[in-house]
Design a protein around this motif. Structure first.
Motif, mmCIF file in Angstrom:
data_model
loop_
_atom_site.group_PDB
_atom_site.id
_atom_site.type_symbol
_atom_site.label_atom_id
_atom_site.label_comp_id
_atom_site.label_asym_id
_atom_site.label_seq_id
_atom_site.Cartn_x
_atom_site.Cartn_y
_atom_site.Cartn_z
ATOM 1 N N ASP A 227 0.681 -11.136 -19.252
ATOM 2 C CA ASP A 227 1.822 -10.043 -19.323
ATOM 3 C C ASP A 227 1.376 -8.926 -19.311
ATOM 4 O O ASP A 227 1.859 -7.852 -18.724
ATOM 5 C CB ASP A 227 2.171 -10.535 -21.009
ATOM 6 C CG ASP A 227 1.569 -9.701 -22.306
ATOM 7 O OD1 ASP A 227 2.745 -9.299 -23.068
ATOM 8 O OD2 ASP A 227 1.421 -10.600 -22.387
ATOM 9 N N ASP A 228 0.915 -7.896 -20.338
ATOM 10 C CA ASP A 228 0.274 -7.041 -20.753
ATOM 11 C C ASP A 228 -0.204 -5.992 -18.632
ATOM 12 O O ASP A 228 0.914 -5.618 -18.762
ATOM 13 C CB ASP A 228 -0.436 -6.148 -21.236
ATOM 14 C CG ASP A 228 -1.500 -7.152 -21.454
ATOM 15 O OD1 ASP A 228 -1.805 -7.961 -20.909
ATOM 16 O OD2 ASP A 228 -2.501 -6.839 -21.595
ATOM 17 N N PHE A 229 -0.540 -6.924 -17.911
ATOM 18 C CA PHE A 229 -1.300 -6.305 -16.731
ATOM 19 C C PHE A 229 -0.358 -6.700 -15.799
ATOM 20 O O PHE A 229 0.488 -5.540 -15.210
ATOM 21 C CB PHE A 229 -2.991 -7.071 -16.797
ATOM 22 C CG PHE A 229 -2.810 -6.899 -15.349
ATOM 23 C CD1 PHE A 229 -4.107 -5.857 -14.882
ATOM 24 C CD2 PHE A 229 -2.349 -7.163 -13.732
ATOM 25 C CE1 PHE A 229 -4.282 -5.292 -13.353
ATOM 26 C CE2 PHE A 229 -2.785 -7.666 -12.501
ATOM 27 C CZ PHE A 229 -3.919 -5.666 -13.009
ATOM 28 N N VAL A 230 0.675 -7.201 -15.789
ATOM 29 C CA VAL A 230 1.559 -7.070 -14.570
ATOM 30 C C VAL A 230 2.949 -6.682 -14.632
ATOM 31 O O VAL A 230 3.425 -6.682 -14.155
ATOM 32 C CB VAL A 230 2.220 -9.088 -14.479
ATOM 33 C CG1 VAL A 230 3.343 -9.366 -14.204
ATOM 34 C CG2 VAL A 230 1.014 -10.259 -14.898
ATOM 35 N N GLN A 275 -3.302 -13.324 -11.713
ATOM 36 C CA GLN A 275 -2.488 -11.895 -11.920
ATOM 37 C C GLN A 275 -2.899 -11.792 -10.423
ATOM 38 O O GLN A 275 -2.666 -10.600 -10.067
ATOM 39 C CB GLN A 275 -3.152 -10.795 -12.836
ATOM 40 C CG GLN A 275 -4.741 -10.326 -13.347
ATOM 41 C CD GLN A 275 -4.908 -9.703 -14.152
ATOM 42 O OE1 GLN A 275 -3.810 -10.095 -15.096
ATOM 43 N NE2 GLN A 275 -5.877 -9.047 -14.573
ATOM 44 N N LEU A 276 -4.183 -12.314 -9.601
ATOM 45 C CA LEU A 276 -4.511 -11.309 -8.085
ATOM 46 C C LEU A 276 -3.628 -11.409 -7.024
ATOM 47 O O LEU A 276 -3.149 -10.686 -6.468
ATOM 48 C CB LEU A 276 -6.142 -12.572 -8.012
ATOM 49 C CG LEU A 276 -7.109 -12.277 -8.186
ATOM 50 C CD1 LEU A 276 -8.051 -12.977 -7.650
ATOM 51 C CD2 LEU A 276 -7.896 -11.004 -8.259
ATOM 52 N N ASN A 277 -3.323 -12.214 -7.345
ATOM 53 C CA ASN A 277 -1.408 -12.272 -6.609
ATOM 54 C C ASN A 277 -0.337 -11.537 -6.485
ATOM 55 O O ASN A 277 0.241 -11.025 -6.216
ATOM 56 C CB ASN A 277 -0.914 -13.806 -6.566
ATOM 57 C CG ASN A 277 0.671 -13.795 -5.847
ATOM 58 O OD1 ASN A 277 0.334 -13.857 -4.810
ATOM 59 N ND2 ASN A 277 1.786 -14.029 -6.973
ATOM 60 N N THR A 278 -0.199 -11.334 -8.091
ATOM 61 C CA THR A 278 0.334 -9.868 -8.554
ATOM 62 C C THR A 278 -0.367 -8.714 -7.969
ATOM 63 O O THR A 278 0.448 -8.129 -7.168
ATOM 64 C CB THR A 278 0.496 -9.683 -9.976
ATOM 65 O OG1 THR A 278 1.347 -11.203 -10.565
ATOM 66 C CG2 THR A 278 1.732 -8.249 -10.671
ATOM 67 N N ILE A 279 -1.940 -8.394 -8.421
ATOM 68 C CA ILE A 279 -2.129 -7.189 -7.323
ATOM 69 C C ILE A 279 -1.344 -6.901 -5.535
ATOM 70 O O ILE A 279 -1.166 -6.150 -5.708
ATOM 71 C CB ILE A 279 -3.165 -7.304 -7.849
ATOM 72 C CG1 ILE A 279 -3.933 -7.106 -9.471
ATOM 73 C CG2 ILE A 279 -4.634 -6.493 -6.735
ATOM 74 C CD1 ILE A 279 -5.488 -7.161 -9.820
ATOM 75 N N PHE A 280 -2.318 -8.649 -5.081
ATOM 76 C CA PHE A 280 -2.315 -7.875 -3.575
ATOM 77 C C PHE A 280 -0.757 -7.881 -3.069
ATOM 78 O O PHE A 280 -0.450 -7.246 -2.159
ATOM 79 C CB PHE A 280 -2.963 -8.980 -3.032
ATOM 80 C CG PHE A 280 -4.035 -9.327 -3.178
ATOM 81 C CD1 PHE A 280 -5.300 -8.446 -2.858
ATOM 82 C CD2 PHE A 280 -4.878 -10.641 -3.439
ATOM 83 C CE1 PHE A 280 -6.289 -8.578 -2.845
ATOM 84 C CE2 PHE A 280 -6.422 -10.777 -4.017
ATOM 85 C CZ PHE A 280 -6.701 -9.248 -3.556
ATOM 86 N N THR A 281 0.760 -8.621 -3.904
ATOM 87 C CA THR A 281 1.774 -8.609 -3.376
ATOM 88 C C THR A 281 1.968 -6.941 -4.465
ATOM 89 O O THR A 281 3.021 -6.423 -3.359
ATOM 90 C CB THR A 281 2.635 -9.145 -4.405
ATOM 91 O OG1 THR A 281 2.484 -10.631 -4.733
ATOM 92 C CG2 THR A 281 3.991 -9.013 -4.077
ATOM 93 N N ALA A 282 1.558 -6.313 -5.140
ATOM 94 C CA ALA A 282 1.664 -4.351 -5.213
ATOM 95 C C ALA A 282 1.452 -4.171 -4.316
ATOM 96 O O ALA A 282 0.890 -2.224 -4.038
ATOM 97 C CB ALA A 282 1.827 -4.110 -6.819
ATOM 98 N N ALA A 283 -0.071 -3.965 -4.178
ATOM 99 C CA ALA A 283 -0.715 -3.193 -3.436
ATOM 100 C C ALA A 283 -0.462 -2.367 -2.070
ATOM 101 O O ALA A 283 -0.785 -1.244 -1.715
ATOM 102 C CB ALA A 283 -2.224 -4.258 -2.768
ATOM 103 N N LYS A 284 0.561 -2.920 -1.574
ATOM 104 C CA LYS A 284 1.173 -2.359 0.244
ATOM 105 C C LYS A 284 1.760 -0.978 -0.756
ATOM 106 O O LYS A 284 1.794 0.083 0.158
ATOM 107 C CB LYS A 284 2.126 -3.423 0.418
ATOM 108 C CG LYS A 284 3.483 -3.562 -0.523
ATOM 109 C CD LYS A 284 4.636 -4.582 0.217
ATOM 110 C CE LYS A 284 5.887 -4.679 -1.004
ATOM 111 N NZ LYS A 284 5.171 -5.284 -1.861
ATOM 112 N N GLY A 285 1.515 -0.091 -1.789
ATOM 113 C CA GLY A 285 2.532 0.556 -2.309
ATOM 114 C C GLY A 285 1.523 1.440 -3.218
ATOM 115 O O GLY A 285 1.791 2.587 -3.507
ATOM 116 N N PHE A 286 0.291 1.454 -2.738
ATOM 117 C CA PHE A 286 -0.488 1.667 -4.141
ATOM 118 C C PHE A 286 -1.196 2.923 -3.424
ATOM 119 O O PHE A 286 -1.618 2.939 -1.399
ATOM 120 C CB PHE A 286 -2.012 1.240 -3.934
ATOM 121 C CG PHE A 286 -1.755 -0.289 -4.877
ATOM 122 C CD1 PHE A 286 -0.727 0.124 -5.956
ATOM 123 C CD2 PHE A 286 -2.318 -1.393 -4.971
ATOM 124 C CE1 PHE A 286 -0.422 -0.849 -6.998
ATOM 125 C CE2 PHE A 286 -2.514 -2.381 -5.965
ATOM 126 C CZ PHE A 286 -1.214 -1.850 -6.959
#
Length: 597
Positions: A227-230, A275-286
């Motif tokens: 939960d902390d990372f997400v 959490q890999l799915n969370t990273i790739f979902t958010a990656a477009k804003g990095f």
């Protein structure tokens, strides 16, 4: 083809563990330093902070946690503590309610909510988010078993002055009773997160404590593991960063054994994959720096167990086909693992740094692989992992040795100064040279020690004849001319080396208070009595070098936080030793520069 697979995976492994930290350090060195402002915030500028705690059967830890929060150097009217019990079956609720009543008397806002059925940490935190998030500028998530440095909330507020920072945390220190490899692992992680903080892309924080702007906090899916990372990664984009404040220390009070750490790593491995799915979902804003950090750290960590398994299989196939180099590598790996198994079975404490490190790395990735393969089972409620151990006995032994030697050396070195000071006192005013005063010493469950503290007299001999016991003021007319100099240089404290030599006091520790002040201070200041619980008072201490002499209850209130910070340092030998010598250095500085009162 098999060698190509193995070498490719080996290169990725070397990059993730060795090259990435060096590349990160190179890039971070070229970034503007994101230092935390040193100027403290005024009361009006301080943001409101809500501390959110999910608890499951925490009766053993919760009172100490509330003590830790009540001792924070942060205004009571700017913070709130919110605890939710997640189907607790022990006395957690009774302890919290009892302590909360005392906190409310001190105007510290503390609530306790109870969820009847144990449904998991994420569910409990979602409850708090829905109910209390809108009341605060900043939300701090923290575990019951994690104690925070005394200025943690203040440092969080200072970090958040940078409007681009949406999340911040600090150094996580595992319990000193945990196995050595875990300590080295977190030293590595803290160093990496500090560098990632320069790029605004810290790859998640220890769930033990992290802070976020309240508007960035979201409710999470019920089956979320890390939960902390997400929470953090969902709030980061090109204009919003996750920061790292190295002035914040988070000390774990639970001590994981090797077996318990293995179970925890199974769960973390499952979470890293999830959490890999969370990273790739958010990656477009990095931005580019965030891309580099997340791909090189969390993404590779998530897939590394599978890559290593594939690489091992490739090497095994080569060995079976008769490849000599592959057979040597397999034999070497099995030999190292066999040594680790033998040590574990026979409980040998022999330290083999390289072999131990390799075995810890291998077992961690093996645990993570199990977590990935059994991901579907990690929707179960949480459970308590371990029990905290008492203060480390060798700290007390070492501290007494330092006290005895230091007091002996101090008496020899400073006896000429005390002799000159005694003559000056006699010439300047009437009365005895040495002044003794009754103080409250160490407090234990069965008794409270009363001790006589010896000082060189700095006031008129009849200073309290008319007024009784009162605090000294900055320009107190009762102080003599010589006494004013002695107080500024702290020379008046030198006779207390005798107290240390006899064992009534320590060189470093909380200052002993006068019994006549004690009942008033205990009723007006939360947990005042615990400042000397089980610890001898000291000639100098963190509170003295940070605050000076007491002139009011408010001065004592501020000192309690520093005293508690010193007690907190004693949960780890290395932390205590560093603080001990830091206080000694600061005390010498006060004496040399005459910054006493």
């Amino acid at each position: 083809m098999l060698w190509f697979i193995f070498i490719s995976i080996a290169i990725v492994f070397i990059y993730h563990h060795l090259l990435y930290p060096r590349l990160l350090a190179f890039i971070a060195a070229k970034q503007p330093v994101k230092a935390v402002p040193e100027t403290k915030l005024s009361h009006r500028e301080m943001p409101s902070i809500g501390v959110f705690i999910a608890a499951y059967n925490e009766a053993e830890f919760i009172e100490e946690k509330l003590h830790n929060l009540a001792s924070q150097l942060y205004p009571n009217d700017k913070m709130g503590i919110h605890i939710v019990g997640d189907g607790c079956t022990d006395s957690t609720s009774l302890v919290v309610k009892r302590v909360s009543r005392h906190l409310h008397e001190q105007f510290i806002y503390c609530t306790y909510d109870e969820i009847k059925v144990n449904a998991g940490k994420v569910n409990a935190l979602n409850y708090l988010i829905a109910k209390y998030r809108s009341e605060y500028d900043i939300v701090v998530f923290t575990d019951v078993s994690a104690l925070m440095s005394v200025d943690c909330l203040e440092q969080v507020a200072m970090s958040m002055q940078n409007k681009e920072i949406v999340a911040v945390s600090g150094n996580y220190l595992p319990n000193s009773d945990a196995h050595e490899s875990l300590d080295k692992y977190w030293q590595y992680q803290n160093a990496i997160r500090k560098l990632e903080g320069q790029l605004g892309a810290v790859n998640g924080f220890a769930g033990a404590m992290f802070a976020m702007r309240s508007e960035a906090v979201i409710k999470l899916a019920a089956k979320t593991i890390n939960d902390d990372f997400v929470q953090v990664v969902s709030a980061i984009d090109k204009g919003h960063y996750a920061g790292f404040n190295e002035s914040i220390s988070i000390i774990e009070r639970e001590a994981d054994s090797s077996q318990q750490d293995f179970k925890r790593r199974v769960r973390i491995g499952a979470g890293n994959w999830q959490q890999l799915n969370t990273i790739f979902t958010a990656a477009k804003g990095f931005n580019k720096g965030q891309w580099l950090c997340f791909i090189s750290n969390k993404v590779l960590r998530g897939v590394m167990p599978i890559l290593l398994f594939v690489g091992f299989c490739a090497l095994m196939l080569l060995a079976v086909k008769g490849d000599l180099l592959a057979q040597v590598l397999i034999a070497s790996a099995l030999s190292i693992n066999l040594i680790g198994i033998v040590k574990a079975v026979f409980k040998w404490r022999l330290k083999l740094p390289i072999i131990d490190g390799v075995n810890y790395l291998v077992s961690s990735y093996f645990a993570a692989l199990i977590g990935i393969l059994t991901l579907s089972r990690y929707n179960t409620p949480w459970r308590r992992v371990a029990h905290v151990k008492a203060h480390i006995p060798y700290i007390a032994i070492c501290k007494r040795c330092v006290d005895f030697v230091g007091a002996l050396v101090g008496l020899v070195l400073f006896s000429p100064i005390m002799l000159v000071a005694a003559i000056a006192i006699k010439l300047d005013s009437k009365g005895a040279v040495i002044y003794k005063q009754l103080r409250v010493g160490r407090i234990n469950e069965d008794k409270t020690e009363l001790i006589y503290v010896y000082k060189l007299r700095t006031m008129r001999f009849d200073a309290e004849k008319a007024t009784g016991a009162v605090w000294a003021q900055g320009d107190d007319p009762r102080i003599t001319r010589v006494g004013r100099f002695l107080r500024k240089t702290r020379i008046d404290e030198l006779p207390q080396f005798w107290n240390v030599l006899w064992g009534d006091m320590s060189l470093i520790g909380p200052r002993p208070e006068r019994p006549s002040f004690y009942s008033k201070l205990e009723s007006e200041i939360p947990y005042f009595i615990q400042r000397t619980y089980g610890i001898k008072p000291g000639i100098s201490g963190l509170a003295q070098v940070m605050n000076g002499y007491d002139e009011s209850v408010e001065d004592v209130r501020n000192k309690i936080a520093w005293d508690y910070s010193y007690v907190l340092s004693m949960t780890r030998f290395s932390t205590w030793l560093a603080m001990e010598f830091d206080i000694v250095f600061k005390t010498i500085k006060v004496v040399v520069l005459g910054k006493g009162q």
